[in-house]
Design a protein around this motif. Sequence first.
Motif, PDB file in Angstrom:
ATOM      1  N   ALA A  11       3.445-103.366 -50.619  1.00 10.67           N
ATOM      2  CA  ALA A  11       4.723-103.125 -49.923  1.00 10.67           C
ATOM      3  C   ALA A  11       4.751-103.870 -48.591  1.00 10.67           C
ATOM      4  O   ALA A  11       5.771-104.463 -48.219  1.00 10.67           O
ATOM      5  CB  ALA A  11       4.919-101.631 -49.703  1.00 10.67           C
ATOM      6  N   LEU A  12       3.621-103.864 -47.877  1.00 17.78           N
ATOM      7  CA  LEU A  12       3.571-104.567 -46.578  1.00 17.78           C
ATOM      8  C   LEU A  12       3.743-106.070 -46.763  1.00 17.78           C
ATOM      9  O   LEU A  12       4.229-106.764 -45.871  1.00 17.78           O
ATOM     10  CB  LEU A  12       2.233-104.290 -45.878  1.00 17.78           C
ATOM     11  CG  LEU A  12       2.061-102.883 -45.304  1.00 17.78           C
ATOM     12  CD1 LEU A  12       0.637-102.673 -44.800  1.00 17.78           C
ATOM     13  CD2 LEU A  12       3.056-102.646 -44.165  1.00 17.78           C
ATOM     14  N   TYR A  46       6.556 -96.292 -42.752  1.00 12.01           N
ATOM     15  CA  TYR A  46       6.210 -96.144 -41.333  1.00 12.01           C
ATOM     16  C   TYR A  46       5.667 -97.472 -40.778  1.00 12.01           C
ATOM     17  O   TYR A  46       6.091 -97.942 -39.724  1.00 12.01           O
ATOM     18  CB  TYR A  46       5.162 -95.032 -41.160  1.00 12.01           C
ATOM     19  CG  TYR A  46       4.706 -94.876 -39.726  1.00 12.01           C
ATOM     20  CD1 TYR A  46       5.376 -94.024 -38.862  1.00 12.01           C
ATOM     21  CD2 TYR A  46       3.633 -95.608 -39.227  1.00 12.01           C
ATOM     22  CE1 TYR A  46       4.984 -93.902 -37.540  1.00 12.01           C
ATOM     23  CE2 TYR A  46       3.235 -95.496 -37.902  1.00 12.01           C
ATOM     24  CZ  TYR A  46       3.916 -94.640 -37.063  1.00 12.01           C
ATOM     25  OH  TYR A  46       3.530 -94.542 -35.744  1.00 12.01           O
ATOM     26  N   LEU A  47       4.729 -98.076 -41.519  1.00 10.85           N
ATOM     27  CA  LEU A  47       4.100 -99.315 -41.031  1.00 10.85           C
ATOM     28  C   LEU A  47       5.114-100.455 -40.940  1.00 10.85           C
ATOM     29  O   LEU A  47       5.083-101.247 -39.995  1.00 10.85           O
ATOM     30  CB  LEU A  47       2.927 -99.704 -41.945  1.00 10.85           C
ATOM     31  CG  LEU A  47       1.720 -98.745 -41.899  1.00 10.85           C
ATOM     32  CD1 LEU A  47       0.706 -99.111 -42.978  1.00 10.85           C
ATOM     33  CD2 LEU A  47       1.057 -98.764 -40.526  1.00 10.85           C
ATOM     34  N   VAL A  48       6.020-100.516 -41.904  1.00  8.05           N
ATOM     35  CA  VAL A  48       7.045-101.563 -41.866  1.00  8.05           C
ATOM     36  C   VAL A  48       7.988-101.327 -40.680  1.00  8.05           C
ATOM     37  O   VAL A  48       8.315-102.248 -39.926  1.00  8.05           O
ATOM     38  CB  VAL A  48       7.826-101.620 -43.201  1.00  8.05           C
ATOM     39  CG1 VAL A  48       9.057-102.504 -43.071  1.00  8.05           C
ATOM     40  CG2 VAL A  48       6.919-102.130 -44.321  1.00  8.05           C
ATOM     41  N   ALA A  49       8.381-100.065 -40.469  1.00  5.13           N
ATOM     42  CA  ALA A  49       9.281 -99.750 -39.345  1.00  5.13           C
ATOM     43  C   ALA A  49       8.636-100.143 -38.023  1.00  5.13           C
ATOM     44  O   ALA A  49       9.283-100.725 -37.138  1.00  5.13           O
ATOM     45  CB  ALA A  49       9.630 -98.266 -39.348  1.00  5.13           C
ATOM     46  N   MET A  50       7.352 -99.846 -37.875  1.00  2.00           N
ATOM     47  CA  MET A  50       6.657-100.174 -36.638  1.00  2.00           C
ATOM     48  C   MET A  50       6.492-101.686 -36.461  1.00  2.00           C
ATOM     49  O   MET A  50       6.618-102.213 -35.365  1.00  2.00           O
ATOM     50  CB  MET A  50       5.283 -99.490 -36.616  1.00  2.00           C
ATOM     51  CG  MET A  50       5.347 -98.114 -36.030  1.00  2.00           C
ATOM     52  SD  MET A  50       6.301 -98.202 -34.497  1.00  2.00           S
ATOM     53  CE  MET A  50       5.914 -96.736 -33.689  1.00  2.00           C
ATOM     54  N   ARG A  51       6.212-102.362 -37.572  1.00  4.64           N
ATOM     55  CA  ARG A  51       6.042-103.823 -37.497  1.00  4.64           C
ATOM     56  C   ARG A  51       7.337-104.482 -37.027  1.00  4.64           C
ATOM     57  O   ARG A  51       7.315-105.476 -36.309  1.00  4.64           O
ATOM     58  CB  ARG A  51       5.659-104.337 -38.891  1.00  4.64           C
ATOM     59  CG  ARG A  51       5.339-105.814 -38.935  1.00  4.64           C
ATOM     60  CD  ARG A  51       4.875-106.208 -40.328  1.00  4.64           C
ATOM     61  NE  ARG A  51       5.917-106.078 -41.326  1.00  4.64           N
ATOM     62  CZ  ARG A  51       5.722-106.152 -42.649  1.00  4.64           C
ATOM     63  NH1 ARG A  51       4.504-106.333 -43.121  1.00  4.64           N
ATOM     64  NH2 ARG A  51       6.722-106.044 -43.487  1.00  4.64           N
ATOM     65  N   GLU A  52       8.473-103.879 -37.442  1.00  3.68           N
ATOM     66  CA  GLU A  52       9.758-104.503 -37.121  1.00  3.68           C
ATOM     67  C   GLU A  52      10.367-104.008 -35.815  1.00  3.68           C
ATOM     68  O   GLU A  52      11.397-104.518 -35.384  1.00  3.68           O
ATOM     69  CB  GLU A  52      10.723-104.269 -38.287  1.00  3.68           C
ATOM     70  CG  GLU A  52      10.278-105.070 -39.497  1.00  3.68           C
ATOM     71  CD  GLU A  52      11.082-104.790 -40.746  1.00  3.68           C
ATOM     72  OE1 GLU A  52      11.995-103.945 -40.707  1.00  3.68           O
ATOM     73  OE2 GLU A  52      10.765-105.422 -41.777  1.00  3.68           O
ATOM     74  N   ASP A  53       9.726-103.027 -35.200  1.00  6.61           N
ATOM     75  CA  ASP A  53      10.287-102.441 -33.972  1.00  6.61           C
ATOM     76  C   ASP A  53       9.872-103.288 -32.775  1.00  6.61           C
ATOM     77  O   ASP A  53       8.709-103.287 -32.369  1.00  6.61           O
ATOM     78  CB  ASP A  53       9.776-101.002 -33.823  1.00  6.61           C
ATOM     79  CG  ASP A  53      10.554-100.230 -32.771  1.00  6.61           C
ATOM     80  OD1 ASP A  53      10.974-100.845 -31.773  1.00  6.61           O
ATOM     81  OD2 ASP A  53      10.731 -99.021 -32.967  1.00  6.61           O
ATOM     82  N   GLU A  54      10.830-103.981 -32.196  1.00  5.74           N
ATOM     83  CA  GLU A  54      10.491-104.926 -31.126  1.00  5.74           C
ATOM     84  C   GLU A  54      10.110-104.238 -29.823  1.00  5.74           C
ATOM     85  O   GLU A  54       9.570-104.871 -28.924  1.00  5.74           O
ATOM     86  CB  GLU A  54      11.660-105.891 -30.904  1.00  5.74           C
ATOM     87  CG  GLU A  54      11.818-106.794 -32.106  1.00  5.74           C
ATOM     88  CD  GLU A  54      12.861-107.870 -31.915  1.00  5.74           C
ATOM     89  OE1 GLU A  54      13.561-107.852 -30.882  1.00  5.74           O
ATOM     90  OE2 GLU A  54      12.967-108.709 -32.820  1.00  5.74           O
TER      91      GLU A  54
END
Length: 218
Positions: free
Chosen positions: A173-174, A191-199
């Motif tokens: 998924a990542l 969660y990990l995707v949201a954090m990766r994309e949170d500037e």
Amino acid sequence: MTEILPEETKRFVRAALPEPDETLKAMEERGQGFPTVGREVGQFLRFLASVTNAERIFEFGSGFGYSAYWFAEALPDDGEIVLTEYDASELREARAFLETAGFADRAVFENGDAMDAIERHDGPFDVVLIDHNKDGYPEALEAVRDKVASGGVIVADNAMVSGIQEFDLILDALEGNDPEMDEDSRGIAEYLVAMREDEEFETSVVPLGEGIAVSCRR
Ligand SMILES: C[S@@+](CC[C@H](N)C(=O)[O-])C[C@H]1O[C@@H](n2cnc3c(N)ncnc32)[C@H](O)[C@@H]1O
């Protein structure tokens, strides 16, 4: 506990750390078979509380207080840590362990759903630990995100494994695919995707214990 680090590497990391105090050792005995964050992550949590000069900490999922005890050691006398736990008897144990070291005055014990508790506590928090039901991580992030202080950190435990999650599917998924997976694995992946994309946050995944995602608010 499913370890990420090979046994010898874990021994190395552990040997380089100071010995935990007697209460922590007793908690580790109590924690046999219970999914605490483990010693290496616990020490890293205390390190994070120290480097952020943390005064206020919030935990989603506290169990009998092992991670909270590590945090509490780094708080000033007038600091505050909010523990949340469904299980009233585990929370009573947490209070007893924190009392033995005189840390109970720094703790607020919230028995019930962590998602209700977070609504009762305004920020800012210097450190947040997310370690409750894995499918609830994205929702917890949404609830706490705006309550994290500038320079504060959010730590998500079980970022890589927990025994119930599917490492390969989360990785898939990542890497941009959309595999079929259970709710716990999906919660971690989202969660990990949201954090990766949170500037607003800078995130690093640290392979201690079962893997932690550490996100610092810029
Ligand atoms: C992995 S354990 C926490 C371990 C703890 N952070 C430690 O290191 O010792 C997760 C705990 O969260 C509790 N829990 C799960 N979902 C919860 C929720 N929504 N609200 C409150 N507690 C929850 C469980 O009962 C369990 O004791």
